[in-house]
Design an enzyme around this catalytic site. Structure first.
Site, PDB file in Angstrom:
ATOM      1  N   PRO A 218      -4.753  -4.145  -8.444  1.00 50.17           N
ATOM      2  CA  PRO A 218      -5.514  -4.790  -7.365  1.00 50.17           C
ATOM      3  C   PRO A 218      -5.474  -4.023  -6.039  1.00 50.17           C
ATOM      4  CG  PRO A 218      -4.115  -6.376  -8.496  1.00 50.17           C
ATOM      5  CD  PRO A 218      -3.759  -5.036  -9.038  1.00 50.17           C
ATOM      6  N   LYS A 219      -4.308  -3.552  -5.655  1.00 49.03           N
ATOM      7  CA  LYS A 219      -4.192  -2.895  -4.354  1.00 49.03           C
ATOM      8  C   LYS A 219      -4.944  -1.567  -4.318  1.00 49.03           C
ATOM      9  CE  LYS A 219      -2.290  -0.331  -1.017  1.00 49.03           C
ATOM     10  NZ  LYS A 219      -2.315   1.140  -0.918  1.00 49.03           N
ATOM     11  N   VAL A 220      -4.699  -0.736  -5.310  1.00 48.74           N
ATOM     12  CA  VAL A 220      -5.346   0.575  -5.366  1.00 48.74           C
ATOM     13  C   VAL A 220      -6.864   0.413  -5.501  1.00 48.74           C
ATOM     14  CG1 VAL A 220      -5.616   2.665  -6.761  1.00 48.74           C
ATOM     15  CG2 VAL A 220      -3.344   1.816  -6.195  1.00 48.74           C
ATOM     16  N   ASN A 222      -8.721  -2.001  -4.412  1.00 50.38           N
ATOM     17  CA  ASN A 222      -9.284  -2.397  -3.120  1.00 50.38           C
ATOM     18  C   ASN A 222      -9.333  -1.239  -2.131  1.00 50.38           C
ATOM     19  OD1 ASN A 222      -8.313  -5.589  -3.818  1.00 50.38           O
ATOM     20  ND2 ASN A 222     -10.206  -5.261  -2.745  1.00 50.38           N
ATOM     21  N   CYS A 223      -8.346  -0.356  -2.178  1.00 53.67           N
ATOM     22  CA  CYS A 223      -8.375   0.824  -1.315  1.00 53.67           C
ATOM     23  C   CYS A 223      -9.554   1.720  -1.675  1.00 53.67           C
ATOM     24  CB  CYS A 223      -7.074   1.618  -1.433  1.00 53.67           C
ATOM     25  SG  CYS A 223      -5.695   0.858  -0.555  1.00 53.67           S
TER      26      CYS A 223
END
Length: 290
Positions: A218-220, A222-223
């Site tokens: 999820p984090k990567v 979104n980046c």
DNA sequence: TCGCAGGTGGTCG
DNA sequence: CGACCACCTGCG
């Protein structure tokens, strides 16, 4: 050859040193030298009023400025208007923005952003930069010389797909090496066609594609959506955002869903830009500078 | 020395 | 589905 352009809401340190990109180095005069889209350049900013002044791109031309640097530096976007809107919508954002009012979200190459943020996980900025440069130097093609330095492109998906974990050992990627290779294989399987199309997909569709790749959570994802696909509503939640959302808004540090819902509600399509202000605010608190 | 750094994948209840 | 936990490497 140099190209000049007048801009507002600009601060080079805040743009290049806020963790969205990893291939730019600060020079003693405050300018930044780096490479994007295969072009090594130096970018200088002469401030004539607060946050306003003239950008000078050295080793470039008008044609590249229009096709590469104008979109890369997000020069079409009115950050003044965005900052006013965010500050209106939330009483804390005025102060938050004040810590990094010259931030701009770069529009980076998709594949480079995929590589960069897979590498970034559970790591730190100096090491991420080192890994990316080593990867380019050992497995990329030469992009050209500037100021006596040779610059290299990152390896293409096809090149990376043919490498083994052992081949990548000198890059010191650790357990991320196999993520990179697996993802390169998936992207190379259709010659990057889907990846290139993600910018035209809905955020949900692009997110689903990205998180289907090995090493992209999820984090990567979104980046990548925010920094290379123009999805300014995407709100990457990393450890710093968890901290700042806890400190400013009282969220529990593990309540990522709550933070995302808050961002969607409060900041809407500017969520990702708000995220950069929040990130920069938290990272420069207490006199610390990365 | 040992925990931690811009998380993710795998496993388990 | 949510809560662990291992995982390369390097630095304080």
């Amino acid at each position: 050859m140099k190209v000049k352009h007048y801009v507002k809401d600009c601060n080079l340190d805040q743009i290049f040193d806020c963790g969205q990109c990893f291939r730019w180095e600060r020079e003693e005069d405050g300018s930044y030298t780096g490479i994007a889209f295969g072009k090594p350049v130096n970018i200088a900013f002469e401030e004539t009023a607060p946050l306003e002044g003239t950008l000078t791109i050295d080793n470039s031309c008008e044609r590249d400025f229009e096709s590469i640097w104008y979109p890369y530096l997000d020069l079409a976007r009115d950050y003044g208007e965005i900052k006013r809107t965010l500050a209106e919508r939330d009483s804390l954002m005025g102060e938050v923005i004040g810590s990094g009012p010259g931030i701009r979200i770069l529009n980076q190459e998709k594949w480079e952003t995929v590589i960069s943020f897979i590498i970034s996980q559970n790591s730190n900025i100096p090491r991420i930069k080192r890994c990316i440069e080593t990867l380019a130097r050992l497995f990329g093609t030469e992009a050209g010389e500037y100021a006596g330095r040779t610059f290299y492109n990152l390896p293409t998906p096809a090149v990376l797909a043919d490498l083994s974990v052992q081949d990548l050992e000198p890059v010191k990627l650790g357990y991320r090496a196999k993520y990179l290779i697996e993802t390169a294989k998936a992207v190379a399987s259709d010659d990057g066609a889907i990846l290139e199309k993600t910018g035209d997909m809905s955020v949900e569709e692009a997110y689903t594609y990205l998180t289907g790749l090995h090493g992209i959570g999820p984090k990567v994802a979104n980046c990548i959506l925010l920094f290379s696909m123009g999805k300014t509503e995407s709100f990457p939640v990393d450890v710093w955002i968890r901290r700042v959302m806890n400190r400013l808004y009282g969220f529990a540090e593990n309540d990522i869903a709550g933070m995302k819902a808050f961002a969607a509600e409060k900041f809407g399509s500017y969520g990702g830009i708000a995220q950069q202000y929040l990130f920069y605010y938290m990272r420069t608190r207490d006199g610390k500078k990365f």
